[in-house]
Design an enzyme around this catalytic site. Structure first.
Site, PDB file in Angstrom:
ATOM      1  N   HIS A  69       0.784  -1.287  -0.084  1.00  0.00           N
ATOM      2  CA  HIS A  69       0.030   0.149  -0.059  1.00  0.00           C
ATOM      3  C   HIS A  69       0.908   1.222   0.158  1.00  0.00           C
ATOM      4  O   HIS A  69       0.243   2.418  -0.330  1.00  0.00           O
ATOM      5  CB  HIS A  69      -0.850   0.176   1.249  1.00  0.00           C
ATOM      6  CG  HIS A  69      -1.923  -1.064   1.356  1.00  0.00           C
ATOM      7  ND1 HIS A  69      -3.001  -1.308   0.238  1.00  0.00           N
ATOM      8  CD2 HIS A  69      -2.352  -1.841   2.006  1.00  0.00           C
ATOM      9  CE1 HIS A  69      -3.781  -2.244   0.545  1.00  0.00           C
ATOM     10  NE2 HIS A  69      -3.312  -2.661   1.570  1.00  0.00           N
ATOM     11  N   ASP A  83      -2.579 -10.566  -2.457  1.00  0.00           N
ATOM     12  CA  ASP A  83      -3.370 -10.238  -1.255  1.00  0.00           C
ATOM     13  C   ASP A  83      -4.754  -9.925  -1.553  1.00  0.00           C
ATOM     14  O   ASP A  83      -5.115  -9.288  -2.644  1.00  0.00           O
ATOM     15  CB  ASP A  83      -2.309  -8.967  -0.744  1.00  0.00           C
ATOM     16  CG  ASP A  83      -2.857  -8.376   0.747  1.00  0.00           C
ATOM     17  OD1 ASP A  83      -1.960  -8.880   1.693  1.00  0.00           O
ATOM     18  OD2 ASP A  83      -3.914  -7.925   0.713  1.00  0.00           O
ATOM     19  N   HIS A 128      -6.258  -7.216  -0.428  1.00  0.00           N
ATOM     20  CA  HIS A 128      -6.365  -5.942  -0.750  1.00  0.00           C
ATOM     21  C   HIS A 128      -5.576  -5.475  -1.870  1.00  0.00           C
ATOM     22  O   HIS A 128      -4.698  -6.076  -2.202  1.00  0.00           O
ATOM     23  CB  HIS A 128      -5.931  -4.955   0.460  1.00  0.00           C
ATOM     24  CG  HIS A 128      -6.389  -5.470   1.700  1.00  0.00           C
ATOM     25  ND1 HIS A 128      -5.995  -6.376   2.579  1.00  0.00           N
ATOM     26  CD2 HIS A 128      -7.452  -4.861   2.542  1.00  0.00           C
ATOM     27  CE1 HIS A 128      -6.943  -6.565   3.608  1.00  0.00           C
ATOM     28  NE2 HIS A 128      -7.945  -5.386   3.496  1.00  0.00           N
TER      29      HIS A 128
HETATM   30 ZN   LIG Z   1      -4.019  -7.223   2.680  1.00  0.00          ZN
END
Ligand SMILES: [Zn+2]
Length: 302
Positions: free
Chosen positions: A121, A158, A160
């Site tokens: 991220h 992942d 996300h």
């Molecule tokens: Zn994640």
């Protein structure tokens, strides 16, 4: 096969109630040591400033490395900087860089980095979503700049979306970024329309999608794109939070799905990249799922 970790990664202190906690890494390393006694463990070195600055802004280095908080400070509602976090972040990024050096030099064929904080991220200038530095972005830049590779792929499973990895490389055709992820979910990016310069491929999945939809996304879309890209090096953002036990998402996978996908990724790396795969731990917030999935993933890498 080699694995990197570092005790400093356990000292990154996110507080008593945070999902991204040291127990995660303890669970992963203990499970891997039990399952694979022959795995060659090494202490991760620190990433250098020069390596970090290939993908990160001076301002982010200043935030992470020079804040030196006396106690925990929140960089955003999810992302914590503790007194020991700078060292952990340097080791987490340094692990992936060392792993790239290893596989490119032929010192190892596959390397797993058991580290925290995770990375995918973190954007060029912003720590977010539990991530301080973007470990695999720093590693991909090492492969391009230091080793002169021309095609490096990042496969991100992942749950996300790896918004940071995408943003860092969306104008860099030498890096392909492939992701399956749940949408809607944090960070609310990763739509199929986000294509970069043709080097980005996102397949968002609905909550509850499950194994069949996940495997179809990779089999029909993401793996053919990876095959066509013919990567010289494959990096894997290995988050295990799409497992059905995970408390942060609802994608309903099990450990067999990670074994299957890892096997498919290895087959492509064997065809195009001399088998070179560097995988780095991202998310995964249920300890039992982390144990099962990390073992399934590394078994398929072996
Ligand atoms: Zn994640």
């Amino acid at each position: 096969m080699r694995a990197y970790t570092h005790p400093a990664c356990l000292a990154h202190d996110t507080g008593p109630l945070h999902a991204e906690r040291p127990d995660r890494l303890i669970a992963v390393t203990a499970a891997l040591r039990d399952a694979f006694p022959a795995l060659e463990w090494r202490d991760a070195p620190r990433a250098s400033r020069g390596q970090l600055l290939r993908v990160h802004a001076e301002s982010l280095l200043a935030t992470v490395l020079e804040t030196q908080p006396a106690a925990r400070v929140m960089l955003d509602p999810d992302t914590v900087l503790s007194p020991a976090s700078a060292e952990a972040a340097l080791r987490a990024a340094g692990a992936a860089v060392a792993a790239v050096d290893d596989v490119v030099r032929g010192d190892a064929r596959r390397v797993f980095c058991a580290v925290r904080p995770p990375g995918h991220h973190a954007t060029s200038d912003t720590a977010m979503g539990f991530c301080l530095f973007n470990n695999l972005a720093v590693a991909a830049a090492q492969a391009l700049s230091k080793h002169g590779l021309e095609r490096v792929a990042i496969a991100d499973f992942d749950v996300h979306h790896g918004n940071g990895s995408q943003a860092i490389f969306e104008a860099e055709p030498r890096v392909q970024f492939l992701s399956s992820h749940q949408l809607p979910l944090y960070p609310d990016t990763g739509r199929a329309s986000e294509r970069g310069v043709g080097n980005i491929l996102n397949v968002p999945l609905s909550p509850g999608a499950g194994s069949t939809a996940f495997r179809a996304a990779w089999h029909e879309h993401l793996l053919p794109a990876l095959e066509a890209f013919r990567p010289q090096l494959l990096l894997v953002s290995a988050g295990f939070d799409a497992h059905w036990r995970d408390p942060l998402a609802q994608l309903q996978l099990d450990a067999d799905d990670y074994a299957w996908l890892t096997g498919e990724l290895v087959a492509i790396a064997d065809r195009h990249a001399q088998g070179r795969v560097v995988s780095s731990l991202e998310g995964g917030y249920d300890l039992q799922a982390l144990r099962e999935c990390s073992v399934a993933h590394v078994r398929a890498l072996l």
